[in-house]
Design a protein around this motif. Structure first.
Motif, short mmCIF file in Angstrom:
data_model
loop_
_atom_site.label_atom_id
_atom_site.label_comp_id
_atom_site.label_asym_id
_atom_site.label_seq_id
_atom_site.Cartn_x
_atom_site.Cartn_y
_atom_site.Cartn_z
N UNK A 165 -0.86 27.56 -20.94
CA UNK A 165 -1.85 26.60 -20.43
C UNK A 165 -1.15 25.26 -20.26
N UNK A 166 -1.70 24.41 -19.41
CA UNK A 166 -1.06 23.11 -19.22
C UNK A 166 -1.94 22.16 -18.45
N UNK A 167 -1.49 20.93 -18.38
CA UNK A 167 -2.23 19.92 -17.64
C UNK A 167 -1.33 18.72 -17.43
N UNK A 168 -1.91 17.69 -16.81
CA UNK A 168 -1.15 16.48 -16.48
C UNK A 168 -1.59 15.39 -17.44
N UNK A 169 -0.79 15.16 -18.50
CA UNK A 169 -1.12 14.13 -19.49
C UNK A 169 0.07 13.20 -19.68
N UNK A 170 -0.16 11.90 -19.50
CA UNK A 170 0.95 10.94 -19.55
C UNK A 170 1.45 10.67 -20.96
N UNK A 171 0.57 10.76 -21.96
CA UNK A 171 0.97 10.32 -23.31
C UNK A 171 0.81 11.39 -24.39
N UNK A 202 5.10 10.43 -19.84
CA UNK A 202 5.77 9.23 -19.31
C UNK A 202 6.14 8.27 -20.43
N UNK A 203 7.12 7.42 -20.15
CA UNK A 203 7.48 6.38 -21.12
C UNK A 203 6.63 5.13 -20.88
N UNK A 204 6.92 4.08 -21.63
CA UNK A 204 6.11 2.85 -21.53
C UNK A 204 6.15 2.22 -20.14
N UNK A 205 7.24 2.49 -19.40
CA UNK A 205 7.38 1.90 -18.06
C UNK A 205 6.82 2.80 -16.96
N UNK A 206 6.21 3.92 -17.36
CA UNK A 206 5.62 4.81 -16.36
C UNK A 206 6.59 5.80 -15.74
N UNK A 207 7.78 5.95 -16.34
CA UNK A 207 8.76 6.91 -15.82
C UNK A 207 8.57 8.27 -16.51
N UNK A 208 8.70 9.34 -15.75
CA UNK A 208 8.59 10.68 -16.34
C UNK A 208 9.72 10.90 -17.34
N UNK A 209 9.38 11.49 -18.49
CA UNK A 209 10.37 11.75 -19.54
C UNK A 209 11.08 13.10 -19.37
N UNK A 210 10.54 13.93 -18.49
CA UNK A 210 11.10 15.27 -18.29
C UNK A 210 11.35 15.46 -16.79
N UNK A 211 12.50 16.04 -16.40
CA UNK A 211 12.81 16.14 -14.96
C UNK A 211 11.92 17.10 -14.18
N UNK A 212 11.34 18.10 -14.86
CA UNK A 212 10.42 19.01 -14.19
C UNK A 212 11.09 19.93 -13.19
N UNK A 213 10.30 20.46 -12.25
CA UNK A 213 10.76 21.37 -11.20
C UNK A 213 11.61 22.50 -11.79
#
Length: 473
Positions: free
Chosen positions: A283-289, A370-381
Motif C-alpha cells: 500500500x502507499x500514498x503521497x505524504x511529504x512528512x 520531502x525535506x524542509x526545503x521541499x526537495x524529495x528525499x528519495x529519487x523514485x522511479x
C-alpha cells in the motif's frame, strides 16, 4: 460481448455493453477481450454483467453512473469519460466485482501486478495499491537502475491498475489482470518517467483530451518533452500555440488507451488463466512528512489496518483541492461496491483462510517524503526497485528488520545504495517515525473509523489501539 480476464479462465468474468458511442466501442476493443469467442464461452449461462451506456447530451446536470451489484447491472448516462463509459473498467472490474468477490470468496482490488526477476531467474510477484497520481503505472513498468540491470534484475508487467485475486489449489493467493490494455494518464509520461508506457502508445493507441500537433499529425501533452507544438489543436478543440499560450494543451487527466501487447516488459504470464502467485501486497500514498520510505506490517490484520488508513495528498486526477490529505483506504474508497467496513472484514476473513507461510506479506511505501526545503528525499522511479528488493528479501526471510510502533522498518544498511549519491544517514531520514506526528495522524484515523459505526471490524479497532499504545510507550 467482452471478457474481463483471459477468455475461459476460471478467474474471468463476462460482460455485454450496449452503447451509442463509437469511442466506447473502439476503446473497449483495446481494454478488454471482445468478440464471438466470449459468447461461445458464455453459452446459455446467466452469469454475465449487463452494461448500458448512453452519452445522450453529455449533460453534467443529468449524469448518472449507477452500479446495481445485486442485479449484475451497470447504467451510465450523459458521460463520455473513459472510467464512466468503458463499463468493464472501474464499474465492473471493481465496483461490481468487489461485491461478487465478497460473495464468492475472492477479491477485486485497485492494484498493479508486477513480477520482479532476480539474477537467478526466479520471479516473485507483487500487488500494489496507490491512489491516483502516485506513480502506479510507473512502478508497474519500472526499469531497474543500471547496476541492477547488469546483475540481471528485470521487472515484468502483469497489470497497472486492477487485480482479481483468488486462492489457488496450493493455498497461495493468485492474481490476474482482468484488463487487456492500459488506460494511462498522459501528462508527465515521457521517456524518463516511464519509457515502457510511452513505447506502449506507439501504435494502435487512442489518445483522449491531448493536444494535436497539426504540423506532423502527432499528439503532445505537458511533460512529454520541452517542445510544445506551435500549430496545434488543444484538448478543447481550439487552435493552440504551445510556444506562447498560458493555457494547457492537454487536460491534466488526459489519457492514452494502449494495448498491453505493445508493452516491452509485458509478463509472459499475462495470459496465464490461473494467474500469478502473490508474495507481497504493497500500500502507499503521497505524504511529504509522515510515512517512512517503507515498512512491513506486523501481521495480516495489522496489514489490513495499514491499508485501511492509507492517505494521500490530493492531485489533479482526483478532483478537489490540491495538497489536502484525502483518506483512500486500499485506494478503493471510490470503487468498492459495498460498505467499506464489510470490505475490510472481507480482507480479514481472506487472511483467516491462509496459512501464515503462504499468505502474502503486507508493506507500505512512500516515495514522496520531502525535506524542509521541499526537495524529495528519495529519487523514485527506477530506484524504487531498491525498496522492492528489500521487500522480497523480507518475504524470503533473508534480512532482519527493526520493530517500531507502526511496523517493521529496514535497517539502512539493507537498502542497496550502490550507484546512488546517498548515505545510510540519508536513508535514516526517510525511515524516521515521528511519534508526535503519528499520534496526530491517528486522530484522523479515529475520525475515519467513526464513520463506520458498528460496521468497523473489531480487529481494526484492536489494531488501532495497539498502535496507539506502542507509540506512547
Amino acid at each position: 460481448p467482452y471478457s474481463m480476464g483471459p477468455i475461459g479462465s476460471p478467474l474471468s468474468k463476462i460482460g455485454i455493453e450496449i452503447t451509442d458511442s463509437i469511442y466506447v466501442v473502439l476503446n473497449m476493443n483495446i481494454m478488454t477481450r471482445v468478440g464471438k469467442k466470449v459468447l461461445d464461452v458464455l453459452g446459455d449461462s446467466n452469469d454475465w454483467i449487463r452494461g448500458m451506456h448512453c452519452k445522450c447530451n453529455v449533460d453534467p446536470e443529468n449524469r448518472w453512473i449507477c452500479q446495481f451489484p445485486e442485479d449484475n447491472t451497470i447504467i451510465s448516462v450523459n458521460s463520455a469519460y473513459g472510467g464512466n463509459v468503458l463499463l468493464g473498467k472501474k464499474c465492473f472490474a471493481l465496483r461490481i466485482a468487489s461485491y461478487l468477490g465478497k460473495n464468492e470468496g475472492w477479491q477485486a482490488e485497485h492494484m498493479l501486478i508486477l513480477g520482479l526477476q532476480k539474477p537467478n531467474g526466479e520471479i516473485k510477484y507483487i500487488c500494489a495499491a496507490f491512489p491516483s497520481a502516485c506513480g502506479k503505472t510507473n512502478l508497474a513498468m519500472l526499469i531497474p537502475p543500471e547496476g541492477y540491470q547488469k546483475k540481471g534484475y528485470k521487472v515484468w508487467t502483469v497489470g497497472d491498475d486492477i487485480a482479481w485475486i483468488k486462492k489457488g489449489e496450493d493455498g497461495r493467493l493468485y492474481a490476474i489482470n482482468p484488463e487487456n490494455g492500459f488506460f494511462g494518464v498522459a501528462p508527465g509520461t515521457n521517456m524518463k518517467s516511464n519509457p515502457n508506457a510511452l513505447k506502449s502508445t506507439m501504435k494502435g493507441t487512442i489518445f483522449t483530451n491531448v493536444a494535436h500537433n497539426l504540423d506532423n499529425n502527432t499528439v503532445w501533452w505537458e511533460g512529454l518533452d520541452k517542445n510544445p507544438p506551435a500549430n496545434a489543436i488543444d484538448w478543447k478543440g481550439q487552435p493552440w500555440n504551445g510556444q506562447t499560450s498560458d493555457e494547457k494543451g492537454a487536460h491534466p487527466n488526459s489519457r492514452f488507451t494502449a494495448p498491453t501487447a505493445n508493452c516491452p516488459c509485458l509478463s509472459s504470464e499475462f495470459e496465464n488463466p490461473n494467474g500469478v502467485p502473490i508474495s507481497a501486497f504493497i500500500f502507499g500514498g503521497r505524504r511529504e512528512k509522515l510515512t517512512p520510505l517503507v515498512y512491513q506490517s506486523k501481521s495480516w490484520n495489522n496489514g489490513v489496518f495499514v491499508g485501511s488508513i492509507m492517505g494521500s495528498e490530493t492531485t489533479a486526477a482526483a478532483t478537489g483541492a490540491v495538497g489536502v490529505v484525502r483518506r483512500d483506504p486500499m485506494a478503493m474508497l471510490p470503487f468498492c461496491g459495498y460498505n467499506m467496513g464489510d470490505y475490510w472484514k472481507h480482507w480479514i476473513e481472506i487472511g483467516e483462510t491462509l496459512d501464515e507461510d503462504k499468505a502474502p506479506k503486507i508493506f507500505n511505501v512512500n516515495w514522496f517524503r520531502k525535506d524542509e526545503d521541499g526537495n524529495f528525499l528519495w529519487p523514485g522511479f527506477g530506484d524504487n526497485l531498491r525498496v522492492l528488493d528489500w521487500i522480497i528479501d523480507r518475504c524470503e526471510g533473508k534480512v532482519d528488520a527493526q520493530e517500531t510502533a507502526i511496523g517493521y522498518l529496514p535497517y539502512a544498511k539493507d537498502i542497496n545504495l550502490e550507484g546512488l549519491d546517498m548515505t545510510e544517514d540519508d536513508i535514516n531520514k526517510i525511515l524516521d517515525v515521528d511519534k508526535d506526528a503519528w499520534n496526530e495522524e491517528l486522530k484522523g484515523v479515529d475520525e475515519l473509523y467513526a464513520k463506520f459505526g458498528d460496521r468497523l471490524p473489531k480487529e481494526l479497532a484492536q489494531e488501532l489501539e495497539s498502535v496507539k499504545n506502542a507509540l506512547n510507550k
